[in-house]
Write a protein that holds these residues in place. Structure first.
Motif, short mmCIF file in Angstrom:
data_model
loop_
_atom_site.label_atom_id
_atom_site.label_comp_id
_atom_site.label_asym_id
_atom_site.label_seq_id
_atom_site.Cartn_x
_atom_site.Cartn_y
_atom_site.Cartn_z
N ALA A 1 56.03 45.37 46.51
CA ALA A 1 56.31 46.79 46.08
C ALA A 1 55.09 47.72 46.15
CB ALA A 1 56.72 46.64 44.52
N SER A 2 55.38 48.88 45.93
CA SER A 2 54.40 49.87 45.96
C SER A 2 53.69 50.07 44.64
CB SER A 2 54.95 51.50 46.12
OG SER A 2 53.83 52.37 46.25
N LEU A 3 52.42 49.05 44.30
CA LEU A 3 52.00 48.65 42.96
C LEU A 3 51.24 50.11 42.59
CD1 LEU A 3 50.83 45.23 44.02
CD2 LEU A 3 52.86 45.74 42.58
N SER A 4 50.90 50.93 43.17
CA SER A 4 50.47 52.30 42.86
C SER A 4 51.49 52.97 42.20
CB SER A 4 49.57 52.99 43.70
OG SER A 4 50.46 53.40 44.80
N GLU A 5 52.52 53.03 42.66
CA GLU A 5 53.57 53.72 41.99
C GLU A 5 54.23 52.91 40.74
OE1 GLU A 5 56.43 54.73 44.82
OE2 GLU A 5 55.17 55.61 46.35
N ASN A 6 53.96 51.74 40.65
CA ASN A 6 54.68 50.81 39.49
C ASN A 6 53.72 49.82 38.91
OD1 ASN A 6 56.42 49.57 37.69
ND2 ASN A 6 57.81 48.87 39.13
N PRO A 7 52.43 50.26 38.28
CA PRO A 7 51.63 49.50 37.84
C PRO A 7 51.70 48.23 37.01
CG PRO A 7 51.21 51.52 36.84
CD PRO A 7 52.39 51.61 37.81
N GLU A 8 53.16 48.23 36.75
CA GLU A 8 53.49 47.18 35.53
C GLU A 8 54.73 46.30 36.36
OE1 GLU A 8 52.59 48.53 31.04
OE2 GLU A 8 54.34 49.50 32.13
N TRP A 9 54.68 46.29 37.63
CA TRP A 9 55.68 45.64 38.49
C TRP A 9 55.63 44.33 38.25
CZ3 TRP A 9 55.65 42.37 42.78
CH2 TRP A 9 56.74 42.22 43.50
N VAL B 1 46.88 40.31 35.50
CA VAL B 1 46.33 39.23 34.45
C VAL B 1 47.48 38.89 33.65
CG1 VAL B 1 44.71 38.85 32.86
CG2 VAL B 1 44.21 40.06 35.07
N LYS B 2 48.21 39.86 33.17
CA LYS B 2 49.29 39.49 31.93
C LYS B 2 50.32 38.49 32.65
CE LYS B 2 49.21 43.62 29.58
NZ LYS B 2 49.99 44.89 29.14
N PHE B 3 50.63 38.71 34.06
CA PHE B 3 51.54 37.88 34.82
C PHE B 3 50.90 36.39 35.02
CE2 PHE B 3 52.62 36.11 39.11
CZ PHE B 3 53.90 36.26 39.17
N PHE B 4 49.60 36.53 35.28
CA PHE B 4 48.76 35.30 35.46
C PHE B 4 48.89 34.36 34.22
CE2 PHE B 4 44.66 33.27 34.72
CZ PHE B 4 44.64 32.27 35.74
N GLU C 1 39.66 37.47 42.43
CA GLU C 1 38.84 38.45 42.11
C GLU C 1 39.31 39.29 40.92
OE1 GLU C 1 37.36 40.70 45.39
OE2 GLU C 1 36.10 38.84 46.00
N VAL C 2 40.80 39.14 40.67
CA VAL C 2 41.39 39.88 39.67
C VAL C 2 41.58 39.08 38.55
CG1 VAL C 2 43.64 41.01 39.02
CG2 VAL C 2 42.73 41.42 41.00
N CYS C 3 42.28 37.59 38.67
CA CYS C 3 42.68 36.79 37.54
C CYS C 3 41.70 35.64 37.47
CB CYS C 3 43.96 36.35 37.81
SG CYS C 3 44.34 35.29 39.24
N GLY C 4 40.71 35.37 38.33
CA GLY C 4 39.56 34.35 38.08
C GLY C 4 40.40 32.97 38.96
N GLY D 1 49.46 42.52 47.09
CA GLY D 1 48.97 41.72 45.99
C GLY D 1 47.89 42.46 45.33
N PRO D 2 47.27 41.99 44.01
CA PRO D 2 46.61 42.89 43.46
C PRO D 2 45.24 42.79 44.00
CG PRO D 2 46.66 40.69 42.49
CD PRO D 2 47.60 40.66 43.31
N TYR D 3 44.20 43.63 43.76
CA TYR D 3 42.76 43.61 44.19
C TYR D 3 41.77 44.12 43.19
CZ TYR D 3 44.07 48.42 45.50
OH TYR D 3 44.21 49.65 45.81
N LYS D 4 40.64 43.87 43.30
CA LYS D 4 39.91 44.29 41.91
C LYS D 4 39.95 45.84 41.93
CE LYS D 4 34.96 43.95 40.63
NZ LYS D 4 33.35 43.55 41.07
N ASN D 5 40.29 46.06 40.53
CA ASN D 5 40.28 47.51 40.12
C ASN D 5 41.40 48.26 40.70
OD1 ASN D 5 37.96 47.26 38.52
ND2 ASN D 5 36.62 47.79 40.32
N SER D 6 42.72 47.37 41.10
CA SER D 6 43.79 48.25 41.64
C SER D 6 44.44 48.52 40.48
CB SER D 6 44.59 46.83 42.48
OG SER D 6 45.05 46.02 41.52
N PRO D 7 45.50 49.37 40.60
CA PRO D 7 46.30 50.16 39.40
C PRO D 7 47.20 48.86 38.86
CG PRO D 7 46.54 51.51 41.62
CD PRO D 7 45.89 50.12 41.87
N ASP D 8 47.49 47.97 39.39
CA ASP D 8 48.39 46.89 38.62
C ASP D 8 47.59 45.56 38.21
OD1 ASP D 8 47.68 46.55 41.68
OD2 ASP D 8 48.91 44.78 41.23
#
Length: 368
Positions: A292-300, A345-348, A72-75, A333-340
Motif C-alpha cells: 500500500a501507499s504507507l505514507s498515505e495510510n500510516p496505520e495500514w 511495531v504494533k503489527f510485529f 531496523e524497525v522492529c528488531g 515495507g517499513p524502514y527506519k523512521n518511515s511514517p508507518d
C-alpha cells in the motif's frame, strides 16, 4: 470444561491431519515434505510475515551484509523472504531488479540455515516477442511455447537455466533447500504475457502442467512447493477458471495491492475464497503479494491489513520490495523512521504474527 476439551480435540485433529498431508510431488525431498506439513499446521495458528528482497537492499541502501529495513524497525527479520528470478532465462548474471543470482542463492541458503521460508517469483521475458514479462503485444506467446509451438525449444532453454539455479540450492552436506515456487502469477489480470486476455484457460493450464512436468521429470527437481497465485477475484469460479489441477498445486495464493477504499472488502473476499478452497482441497493458503501507499495510510498494518486477514487461516502474507531506486515505486515495507514504523511495531507485537526468531524455533524443515 467441555468447551476446552472440544477445542483441544480440534487442535490435535488439525495437527494429525496436517502431519499426514503430502505435497503433490511424489518424489519430494524429506525437508520439502516437512515444510509442507508444518505450513499446513501453522496456518491454523499464526500468520508469518514476508518481505520481497529483504536482505538484498532497502530504502537507502543496497548489498550491505546483515541489513534489513524490517529488522531496523522492529528488531527482527521477516519469517518469509521473496526472491525474483526474472532474466535467469537469458543466462544473465543478475535479475531484472539488478540483484546478482549468486547473491540470491547465498541469501536463500542463509534463510534456510536460520529456519526461514524462501519463495520465488519469475517475471520471465516474453519468449515470442523477446519483450519483457509485461509485453502483451501478442496473444501467441503461451501457444508458441507449448509442445509443438515455434518457440517451444527456446522455452525449454529458459526452463533449463531455471533448473540449473534451483539445482544449486543445497547446503554444504548436499541437502536440497525447499522453495515455494510461484510461476505465471496474477494471470487473472492481463498485464503479463500469460494473462487472462493473452491465452485461453486450456493454454494456461497446459503451460503450468508442462512446466511442472519438465522440472520434475526432465530436470529431477524435487524440492519445490508449487504456488498458484491469482490477482483479485470475486468468485470461486473466477479463481479456479485457469487452475491447472490439485495434482500439481501445493499452495493456493492470491496477490492484492491496496488501490483504494474497496481494498478491505476485496481482501476479505479473496481470503475467504482461498482459505475455504485450501481447506477443502488439503492445500496451504497464502497471500503472496500485497502493499500500500504507507505514507498515505500510516496505520495500514494493523487497521487495514491485519484487521482484514486475522480471521482467516493464511500461512503468510508477503509485501513487495523497498527499492533503492526511488524512480521504481515507493517502499512497500517499513524502514527506519518511515511514517508507518510505529504501526508496524504494533503489527510485529501482535500475537497473530510470526517473524524470524519465532519461526526459527518452529523447525519447519523437521518432522513433528
Amino acid at each position: 470444561m467441555k468447551l476446552l476439551s472440544i477445542l483441544s480435540l480440534l487442535f490435535l485433529a488439525n495437527i494429525t491431519w496436517a502431519q499426514k498431508s503430502m505435497p503433490t510431488d511424489s518424489k519430494a525431498t524429506t525437508e520439502t515434505i516437512n515444510l509442507y506439513r508444518n505450513l499446513m499446521q501453522l496456518q491454523h495458528e499464526k500468520l508469518m510475515f514476508g518481505h520481497q528482497d529483504d536482505l538484498a537492499y532497502g530504502h537507502t541502501w543496497v548489498f550491505e551484509e546483515g541489513r534489513s529495513d524490517v529488522k531496523e524497525v522492529c528488531g527482527d527479520y521477516p519469517a518469509v523472504y521473496g526472491w525474483e528470478l526474472g532474466h535467469i532465462e537469458l543466462g544473465d548474471a543478475y535479475s531484472l531488479d539488478s540483484v546478482y543470482f549468486d547473491k540470491i542463492q547465498n541469501w536463500i541458503k542463509e534463510v534456510y540455515d536460520r529456519g526461514g521460508v524462501n519463495t520465488i517469483s519469475w517475471h520471465l521475458r516474453n519468449p515470442y516477442t523477446g519483450g519483457t514479462a509485461w509485453d502483451t503485444s501478442s496473444k501467441q506467446a503461451v501457444k508458441s511455447i507449448l509442445p509443438g509451438g515455434e518457440k517451444h525449444e527456446l522455452f525449454c532453454t529458459y526452463l533449463d537455466r531455471l533448473a540449473t539455479f534451483l539445482e544449486e540450492l543445497k547446503t554444504d552436506d548436499g541437502t536440497y533447500i525447499p522453495v515455494l515456487f510461484r510461476p505465471y502469477h496474477e494471470h487473472t489480470g492481463s498485464w503479463f504475457w500469460w494473462g487472462k486476455n493473452l491465452c485461453t484457460p486450456d493454454e494456461y493450464k497446459a503451460l503450468w502442467r508442462f512446466t511442472v512436468g519438465y522440472l520434475q521429470n526432465e530436470k529431477n527437481i524435487h524440492h519445490l512447493l508449487y504456488s498458484y497465485s491469482t490477482d483479485r477475484v470475486k468468485t470461486v469460479d473466477e479463481y479456479l477458471e485457469r487452475y491447472p489441477g490439485d495434482d500439481i498445486v501445493d499452495i493456493l495464493a492470491f496477490d492484492l495491492y491496496d488501490r483504494g477504499p474497496d481494498y478491505p472488502e476485496a481482501l476479505r473476499t479473496c481470503a475467504a475464497i482461498v482459505t475455504d478452497l485450501a481447506k477443502n482441497r488439503n492445500k496451504v493458503a497464502t497471500m503472496s503479494e500485497t502493499g500500500a501507499s504507507l505514507s498515505e495510510n500510516p496505520e495500514w498494518w494493523t487497521k487495514t491489513l491485519l484487521e482484514a486477514v486475522k480471521p482467516f487461516d493464511l500461512s503468510y502474507v508477503l509485501v513487495w520490495r523497498n527499492p533503492w531506486k526511488r524512480a521504481d515505486h515507493g517502499a512497500f515495507g517499513p524502514y527506519k523512521n518511515s511514517p508507518d514504523a510505529t504501526d508496524f511495531v504494533k503489527f510485529f507485537n501482535d500475537p497473530k504474527t510470526v517473524f524470524q526468531k519465532e519461526v526459527s524455533k518452529l523447525n519447519l524443515y523437521k518432522s513433528k
